[in-house]
Scaffold this motif. Structure first.
Motif, PDB file in Angstrom:
ATOM      1  N   GLU A  26      57.297 -73.286  24.342  1.00  9.74           N
ATOM      2  CA  GLU A  26      57.977 -73.619  25.598  1.00  9.74           C
ATOM      3  C   GLU A  26      59.498 -73.580  25.427  1.00  9.74           C
TER       4      GLU A  26
ATOM      5  N   GLU B 286      52.570 -76.152  18.600  1.00 11.63           N
ATOM      6  CA  GLU B 286      52.577 -74.768  19.086  1.00 11.63           C
ATOM      7  C   GLU B 286      53.123 -74.686  20.500  1.00 11.63           C
ATOM      8  N   ARG B 287      52.615 -75.543  21.362  1.00  7.99           N
ATOM      9  CA  ARG B 287      53.078 -75.540  22.747  1.00  7.99           C
ATOM     10  C   ARG B 287      54.561 -75.898  22.846  1.00  7.99           C
ATOM     11  N   ALA B 288      54.982 -76.928  22.104  1.00  9.57           N
ATOM     12  CA  ALA B 288      56.378 -77.367  22.161  1.00  9.57           C
ATOM     13  C   ALA B 288      57.330 -76.248  21.759  1.00  9.57           C
TER      14      ALA B 288
ATOM     15  N   LYS C 252      50.286 -78.704  10.529  1.00 10.11           N
ATOM     16  CA  LYS C 252      51.258 -78.712  11.638  1.00 10.11           C
ATOM     17  C   LYS C 252      52.509 -77.909  11.277  1.00 10.11           C
TER      18      LYS C 252
ATOM     19  N   THR D 143      56.465 -84.129  14.627  1.00 11.81           N
ATOM     20  CA  THR D 143      55.163 -84.746  14.862  1.00 11.81           C
ATOM     21  C   THR D 143      55.367 -86.262  14.786  1.00 11.81           C
TER      22      THR D 143
ATOM     23  N   GLU E  52      51.495 -74.404  11.793  1.00 10.95           N
ATOM     24  CA  GLU E  52      51.420 -74.172  13.245  1.00 10.95           C
ATOM     25  C   GLU E  52      52.814 -73.902  13.804  1.00 10.95           C
TER      26      GLU E  52
ATOM     27  N   THR F 176      55.586 -84.699  19.306  1.00  9.64           N
ATOM     28  CA  THR F 176      54.242 -84.330  19.748  1.00  9.64           C
ATOM     29  C   THR F 176      53.433 -83.733  18.602  1.00  9.64           C
ATOM     30  N   PHE F 177      52.108 -83.822  18.730  1.00 10.72           N
ATOM     31  CA  PHE F 177      51.238 -83.144  17.769  1.00 10.72           C
ATOM     32  C   PHE F 177      50.927 -81.721  18.245  1.00 10.72           C
ATOM     33  N   ASP F 178      51.241 -81.456  19.528  1.00 11.82           N
ATOM     34  CA  ASP F 178      51.010 -80.112  20.073  1.00 11.82           C
ATOM     35  C   ASP F 178      52.230 -79.248  19.764  1.00 11.82           C
TER      36      ASP F 178
END
Length: 231
Positions: A155, A150-152, A83, A117, A86, A146-148
């Motif tokens: 954005e 990349e998206r966070a 992560k 995370t 990432e 969040t674990f997402d």
């Protein structure tokens, strides 16, 4: 009250302070009055008909403005292993775990958004008293826990902003720069107003959007007709 400069007074003369303008006209006035030597930020201030003292009348969240804010924000990510990699690949400015928490504990705050995370929150929780009052604490409601990763990060870099009603029930948020074309400011404005309407707490009675004012960093505020978001 501090005395205003000549440019501010000149800008004020172009605005009828008792008049409610349509959004497009108000944004045009703000652009025209942004005469500073730097690219002024255009900010929206929305007074909501809420009582922030009640837990069921909180208004807080995040929204990705279609055209961003005109400013790339420094993003810090608390993460380990894959992560962390990432986060780095996604463009985070600072990435780390224990050593980063310690650095922040010592007073380092050279970032504008913090992401973590979920497995890091027991560690990051130690920073609550430091980050909380500054609005920098990662929070699931704003998508910063969040674990997402990349998206966070992407954005936020693309123009995601957090909004939160202060203790007087007012939301202050940037919607771009004075140099933005009018159409882009209009779309950012409409996006933020729409998300605030959708965030209306069920417990709120009566008029929700009490007042809307748009202004630039150095310019006077312009009132917008409260119940007429752009179509």
């Amino acid at each position: 009250m501090a005395k205003r400069g000549k440019k501010y007074q000149t800008a004020l003369e172009k605005i009828d302070r008792h008049h409610f303008y349509e959004p497009e006209e108000a944004l045009t006035l703000v652009k025209d009055n942004a005469t500073a030597k730097f690219d002024e930020t255009v900010e929206l201030s929305v007074r909501l008909g809420i009582d922030p003292r009640h837990a069921d009348q909180q208004v807080r969240g995040a929204v990705v403005l279609p055209h961003g804010t005109g400013k790339s924000r420094k993003v810090l990510v608390f993460a380990k292993g894959d992560k962390a990699q990432e986060a780095t690949d996604a463009g985070a400015d600072y990435v780390g775990a224990e050593e980063l928490v310690e650095k922040v504990q010592k007073g380092w705050l050279d970032f504008e958004v913090a992401v973590a995370t979920p497995d890091m929150m027991s560690l990051v929780g130690r920073l609550g008293k430091l980050l909380g009052p500054r609005g920098l604490m990662p929070n699931p409601k704003t998508g910063t826990v969040t674990f997402d990763i990349e998206r966070a990060v992407k954005e936020i870099k693309a123009g995601k902003i957090e909004y939160r009603a202060d203790k007087t029930g007012i939301v202050h948020a940037p919607i771009g720069k004075a140099s933005f074309p009018l159409e882009k400011l209009k779309e950012n404005y409409a996006t933020l107003i729409d998300i605030l309407i959708k965030a209306r707490p069920a417990a709120v009675k009566g008029q929700y959007l009490r007042s809307i004012v748009v202004s630039s960093t150095m310019g006077p505020g312009v009132k917008i007709t409260p119940l007429k978001p752009l179509g």
